[in-house]
Design a protein around this motif. Structure first.
Motif, short mmCIF file in Angstrom:
data_model
loop_
_atom_site.label_atom_id
_atom_site.label_comp_id
_atom_site.label_asym_id
_atom_site.label_seq_id
_atom_site.Cartn_x
_atom_site.Cartn_y
_atom_site.Cartn_z
N PRO A 88 -12.38 40.62 -3.31
CA PRO A 88 -11.98 40.69 -1.90
C PRO A 88 -10.56 40.21 -1.63
O PRO A 88 -9.98 40.58 -0.61
CB PRO A 88 -13.00 39.78 -1.21
CG PRO A 88 -14.22 39.85 -2.07
CD PRO A 88 -13.68 39.92 -3.48
N ASP A 123 -8.11 42.71 -0.45
CA ASP A 123 -8.18 43.17 0.94
C ASP A 123 -8.19 44.69 1.04
O ASP A 123 -7.38 45.30 1.75
CB ASP A 123 -7.00 42.60 1.72
CG ASP A 123 -7.17 42.79 3.24
OD1 ASP A 123 -8.33 42.91 3.68
OD2 ASP A 123 -6.15 42.81 3.95
N PRO A 146 -20.35 42.00 0.27
CA PRO A 146 -20.44 41.80 1.72
C PRO A 146 -19.09 41.42 2.31
O PRO A 146 -18.22 40.87 1.62
CB PRO A 146 -21.46 40.67 1.85
CG PRO A 146 -21.48 39.99 0.53
CD PRO A 146 -21.18 41.04 -0.48
N SER A 147 -18.91 41.69 3.58
CA SER A 147 -17.62 41.45 4.24
C SER A 147 -17.25 39.97 4.28
O SER A 147 -16.07 39.64 4.39
CB SER A 147 -17.66 42.00 5.67
OG SER A 147 -18.72 41.39 6.41
N ASP A 148 -18.25 39.08 4.20
CA ASP A 148 -17.96 37.65 4.24
C ASP A 148 -17.89 37.01 2.86
O ASP A 148 -17.93 35.78 2.72
CB ASP A 148 -19.01 36.92 5.09
CG ASP A 148 -20.43 37.11 4.54
OD1 ASP A 148 -20.62 37.94 3.63
OD2 ASP A 148 -21.35 36.42 5.04
N ALA A 149 -17.78 37.82 1.81
CA ALA A 149 -17.67 37.29 0.45
C ALA A 149 -16.38 36.50 0.30
O ALA A 149 -15.36 36.84 0.89
CB ALA A 149 -17.72 38.42 -0.57
N PRO A 150 -16.38 35.43 -0.51
CA PRO A 150 -15.15 34.65 -0.74
C PRO A 150 -14.04 35.52 -1.32
O PRO A 150 -14.30 36.51 -2.01
CB PRO A 150 -15.59 33.58 -1.75
CG PRO A 150 -17.07 33.48 -1.59
CD PRO A 150 -17.54 34.87 -1.22
N SER A 151 -12.80 35.14 -1.06
CA SER A 151 -11.66 35.94 -1.51
C SER A 151 -11.66 36.17 -3.02
O SER A 151 -11.31 37.25 -3.50
CB SER A 151 -10.35 35.28 -1.10
OG SER A 151 -10.22 35.26 0.30
#
Length: 489
Positions: free
Chosen positions: A268, A271, A286-291
């Motif tokens: 992620p 981006d 998922p969209s809230d996964a850590p960078s």
């Protein structure tokens, strides 16, 4: 896509990048020869057998270091100035259309490769009876590209590339793409178009192209032990086991039969906006996964042996990076289609980030579709080296590294041969120089210096993998290897 844009930024901000002969071991960089000479945690990933070779400083049995860097970038297409402008973020002027045409020709079929190795922590301890142990944590970033003729034209010239037969102007008119239009006319173009009956697939357009990028976080635990000892010789053996965390992957390969394969898997932190394709992908994170959520996981193995004769002559051999990585997060494969229209005006600078971004999604050339897990092999290498300690202050050696598979992560394209050595004019200073040829670079003349004080308690050093670049503008190898926090006890 933003993925490779950030990828390029990470690589060049760190200073350079493909499969280094000595990883981030600054003590070996300047002489170019590592297999017979690397010791303590610096031999992890090179030859773990060397872990148990006695430290040449009386009373020392433990070594540790933090934040050591090795990085290189080599280009057949760009000058030293252009490479530096990219690496250090200098302002890069806009190109004219003729400049774009010239660069499309220069960039086609030229090799650009690099690597970054950042060791965040390393340590080694010699126990005597139970052998010696080493551990290191490092980031391994490798990059290689060779762009085919047609793809190079589309990247640099955009909709004005010869592939597009017609050009759509801002007012809606369509004119033939004659290849000699004025700048005024080109400024009115908004799209390139070629009829479907004449269109080629993406697989055909990328023919002759090869692109490889990988980012792995490596945890390496090694063990070495003296196995046999006689009056005149000693035999050491060693093994290294690696846990590999995948942070990024992109591979694009094409054959001569109009077929091509491409895969990507990015954390992620890159981006990426995959749009509707991301929603349908079973491996999408998922969209809230850590960078820095991992997208791959794997294991690797190194095996090595070293023969030390009369404490002067060393023969060393190893096989490194036996293993694979399974990518199961954000996995995508190339979507093949007939390219009929293109809305991108092409590259207008020599900025590396722009170059890589131009390949991906949105108004880029490539498009992706979701895929299941992907397995990739590591770039397995065989290493054979020999060294001679002429006296306490002078040593010379030779190293040969040969790839054992194709298209592995961080893989060499060709075998590497290196000659080099070091001289210590005073006990606390070592001056290094060598000659290296092969791999993914042109020939290089590495140079370096290592400073050891207080009987080796503190050590620091820096090196360049190619002195020739200081005097030549073309085919530069811009590199750095350094460490300032290395200690022995």
């Amino acid at each position: 896509m933003k993925s490779l844009s950030l990828c390029a930024a990470l690589m060049f901000c760190a200073a350079g990048f493909h499969a280094q002969t000595e990883s981030s071991a600054f003590t070996n960089t300047g002489r170019g020869v590592a297999t017979p000479f690397a010791t303590d945690y610096h031999c992890l990933g090179i030859n773990p057998a060397n872990l148990d070779i006695p430290i040449p400083y009386e009373g020392k049995s433990m070594t540790f270091g933090v934040f050591e860097l090795g990085a290189s970038f080599y280009s057949e297409a760009f000058s030293k100035l252009e490479v530096r402008q990219n690496m250090f973020g200098e302002k890069i002027g806009k190109l004219s259309f003729q400049d774009q045409k010239d660069l499309a020709a220069e960039f086609a079929n030229s090799v650009n490769s690099g690597d970054i190795d950042i060791m965040t922590f390393g340590m080694a301890a010699q126990t005597g009876t139970f052998g010696s142990f080493g551990f290191s944590v490092r980031e391994r970033i490798d990059f290689y590209s060779k762009i085919g003729d047609q793809l190079s034209e589309i990247i640099w010239l955009g909709y004005a590339a010869p592939y597009f037969e017609n050009l759509v102007l801002f007012g809606g008119d369509t004119i033939p793409n004659t290849g000699d239009l004025s700048e005024e006319t080109l400024n009115q173009v908004i799209q390139g178009y070629t009829p479907l009956e004449n269109a080629q697939s993406i697989s055909q357009l990328v023919e002759g192209t090869e692109l490889r990028f990988s980012w792995l976080r490596e945890f390496n635990l090694g063990w070495g032990k003296k196995l046999l000892s006689r009056d005149t010789w000693e035999l050491y053996g060693g093994v290294g086991a690696k846990v590999l965390i995948g942070q990024g992957l992109m591979q694009l390969t094409s054959g001569g039969d109009g077929a091509a394969e491409a895969f990507t898997s990015m954390s992620p932190i890159f981006d990426i906006d995959y749009g509707d394709t991301g929603e349908e992908n079973p491996t999408s994170l998922p969209s809230d996964a850590p960078s820095l959520a991992p997208v791959g996981f794997g294991f690797g193995l190194d095996l090595g042996a070293t023969l030390l004769i009369k404490q002067k002559f060393t023969i060393s051999a190893a096989i490194t990076d036996i293993g694979q990585v399974t990518w199961d997060g954000n996995v995508y494969k190339l979507k093949d289609f007939q390219l009929t229209t293109f809305d991108n005006e092409g590259l207008e600078s020599v900025d590396f980030i722009d170059q890589v971004t131009s390949l991906n999604g949105g108004d880029g050339v490539l498009e992706w579709e979701g895929d299941k897990e992907l397995k990739t092999r590591l770039g397995t290498n065989a290493r054979v080296g020999a060294g001679l300690n002429i006296n306490e202050r002078f040593k010379i050696g030779v190293d040969v590294i040969a790839p054992l598979n194709d298209n592995g992560l961080g893989q060499y394209d060709n075998a590497v041969i290196a000659f080099g050595g070091e001289v210590a004019p005073v006990r606390w200073l070592k001056l290094q120089a060598g000659f290296v040829n092969g791999g993914n670079y042109d020939f290089k003349i590495p140079v370096g210096l290592v400073i050891s004080v207080a009987n080796g308690t503190y050590e620091m050093g820096m090196a360049s993998r190619d002195m020739v670049t200081f005097f030549s503008e073309q085919h530069p190898t811009v590199s750095a290897s350094m460490g300032f926090l290395r200690f022995r006890f």
